[in-house]
Design an enzyme around this catalytic site. Structure first.
Site, mmCIF file in Angstrom:
data_model
loop_
_atom_site.group_PDB
_atom_site.id
_atom_site.type_symbol
_atom_site.label_atom_id
_atom_site.label_comp_id
_atom_site.label_asym_id
_atom_site.label_seq_id
_atom_site.Cartn_x
_atom_site.Cartn_y
_atom_site.Cartn_z
ATOM 1 N N GLY A 1 0.823 -1.216 0.000
ATOM 2 C CA GLY A 1 0.000 0.000 0.000
ATOM 3 C C GLY A 1 0.851 1.258 0.000
ATOM 4 O O GLY A 1 2.089 1.199 -0.080
ATOM 5 N N TYR B 1 -15.218 4.719 7.512
ATOM 6 C CA TYR B 1 -13.769 4.680 7.735
ATOM 7 C C TYR B 1 -13.430 5.316 9.093
ATOM 8 O O TYR B 1 -12.712 4.732 9.902
ATOM 9 C CB TYR B 1 -13.092 5.440 6.589
ATOM 10 C CG TYR B 1 -11.604 5.597 6.695
ATOM 11 C CD1 TYR B 1 -10.750 4.499 6.734
ATOM 12 C CD2 TYR B 1 -11.026 6.872 6.721
ATOM 13 C CE1 TYR B 1 -9.377 4.660 6.804
ATOM 14 C CE2 TYR B 1 -9.655 7.039 6.774
ATOM 15 C CZ TYR B 1 -8.836 5.938 6.820
ATOM 16 O OH TYR B 1 -7.482 6.097 6.881
HETATM 17 N N1 SER Z 1 -6.073 9.401 3.159
HETATM 18 C C1 SER Z 1 -7.177 9.004 3.974
HETATM 19 C C2 SER Z 1 -8.448 9.145 3.227
HETATM 20 O O1 SER Z 1 -8.666 10.182 2.665
HETATM 21 C C3 SER Z 1 -7.238 9.826 5.241
HETATM 22 O O2 SER Z 1 -6.814 9.067 6.317
HETATM 23 O O3 SER Z 1 -9.231 8.260 3.198
#
Ligand code: SER
Length: 316
Positions: free
Chosen positions: A11, A138
């Site tokens: 990743g 998330y």
């Molecule tokens: N880069 C991530 C997102 O935008 C932030 O933790 O999902």
């Protein structure tokens, strides 16, 4: 030496982190866990899914793992496409790793995010301890994950450490399905087409960080004396804050012909629920965190390194 296991090794964070861990501790001591094992890498590489606890357990035993960087997870935009999957990977995967880290007495790193904050959080210089009411799946998984980490520390004495990553900007791996990722896509647009259509509007200031700083901070936290770690949920972790048009101006200094248009979409709402800047004084005081890359320096390195990568890909 006991080995280091990195999940999500291919990743955005993993791709840079494993290189630095390999340089510091030796490539044989860093074991990569990923979904696909066809790639040629000079590290031990295992195929696996973090939701599959028995495979994880076998790998931890096989390599005598003493430290885990558990990076596998879905980001904000991907999480909204499939919320149950985001919960499954981000929470059930984390619980598997937490349990195994307890059983095998491993030190554990797990990334949280600025997504733990929400529309009711103070948006400027967001403090370490503040309102946490995220509105994305998330963010919900990151908040639940932070509390789980602290619980495992309090209940089982697990040495688990975490950082609330801001938007991370890197060139080795392609960007994931996130909101701050416009700041990575924009460099591909600039170098490939001299143009980019931004999915966030002008004025959307978000906390960001160049990957080199993120890797230095992550390893710095993992190497810190346990007595210095006062936060077992997750540390605020910050470097630079900018809006898309500020990044565009920096890119134009190198490429005056670059053009950016703005077409905000559903991702704007996610960005609007997150802070503009983060107060990370606790991390700086506890274990000496400091960043090195400002916006101009990050832009220069991104353009240079990504250009090299894209021309290698073309000729290969
Ligand atoms: N880069 C991530 C997102 O935008 C932030 O933790 O999902």
């Amino acid at each position: 030496m006991k080995k280091i296991l990195v999940t999500g090794a291919f990743g955005l964070v993993g791709s840079d982190l494993v290189v630095e861990l390999g340089r510091k501790y030796g490539h044989d001591n860093v074991v990569l866990l990923a979904h696909e094992t066809k790639r040629q890498v000079d590290f031990p590489l295992e195929k696996g899914d973090v939701r599959d606890k028995s495979t994880l357990a076998k790998i931890i035993k096989k390599y005598n793992v003493g430290q885990i960087y558990h990076l596998a997870g879905l980001l904000s935009v991907g999480g909204e496409k499939n919320p149950p999957l985001a919960w499954d990977i981000n929470i059930n995967g984390l619980r598997n790793v937490l349990d195994l880290a307890v059983n095998h007495k491993c030190r554990l790193f797990w990334p949280s995010s600025i997504a733990v904050f929400g529309p009711t959080t103070p948006r400027d210089k967001t403090p370490q301890h503040t309102v946490l009411e995220p509105t994305t799946m998330y963010g919900v998984t990151k908040l639940a994950g932070e509390l789980l980490c602290q619980y495992y520390f309090l209940k089982y004495g697990l040495d688990v450490r975490s950082l609330r990553y801001p938007g991370l900007i890197a060139y080795k791996a392609p960007p994931g399905d996130g909101t701050t990722e416009y700041s990575v896509h924009i460099f591909y647009g600039a170098l490939k087409n001299k143009s980019y259509s931004c999915f966030l509007k002008k004025g959307t200031v978000l906390p960001m960080m160049f990957i080199t700083d993120a890797v230095t901070g992550t390893i710095g936290l993992m190497e810190a004396d346990p007595g210095k770690i006062s936060v077992r949920t997750s540390y605020n972790f910050s470097a630079i804050n900018f809006a898309p048009e500020e990044l565009v101006l920096e890119i134009k200094k190198h490429m005056p012909e670059f053009k950016c248009s703005y077409k905000p979409d559903h991702r704007q709402k996610i960005a609007d629920s997150w802070p503009k800047s983060i107060d990370d004084a606790v991390a700086r005081k506890d274990w000496g965190w400091r960043h090195e890359y400002n916006l101009p320096r990050m832009t220069t390195v991104m353009l240079e390194k990504l250009k090299e990568k894209l021309s290698r890909m073309k000729s290969g």
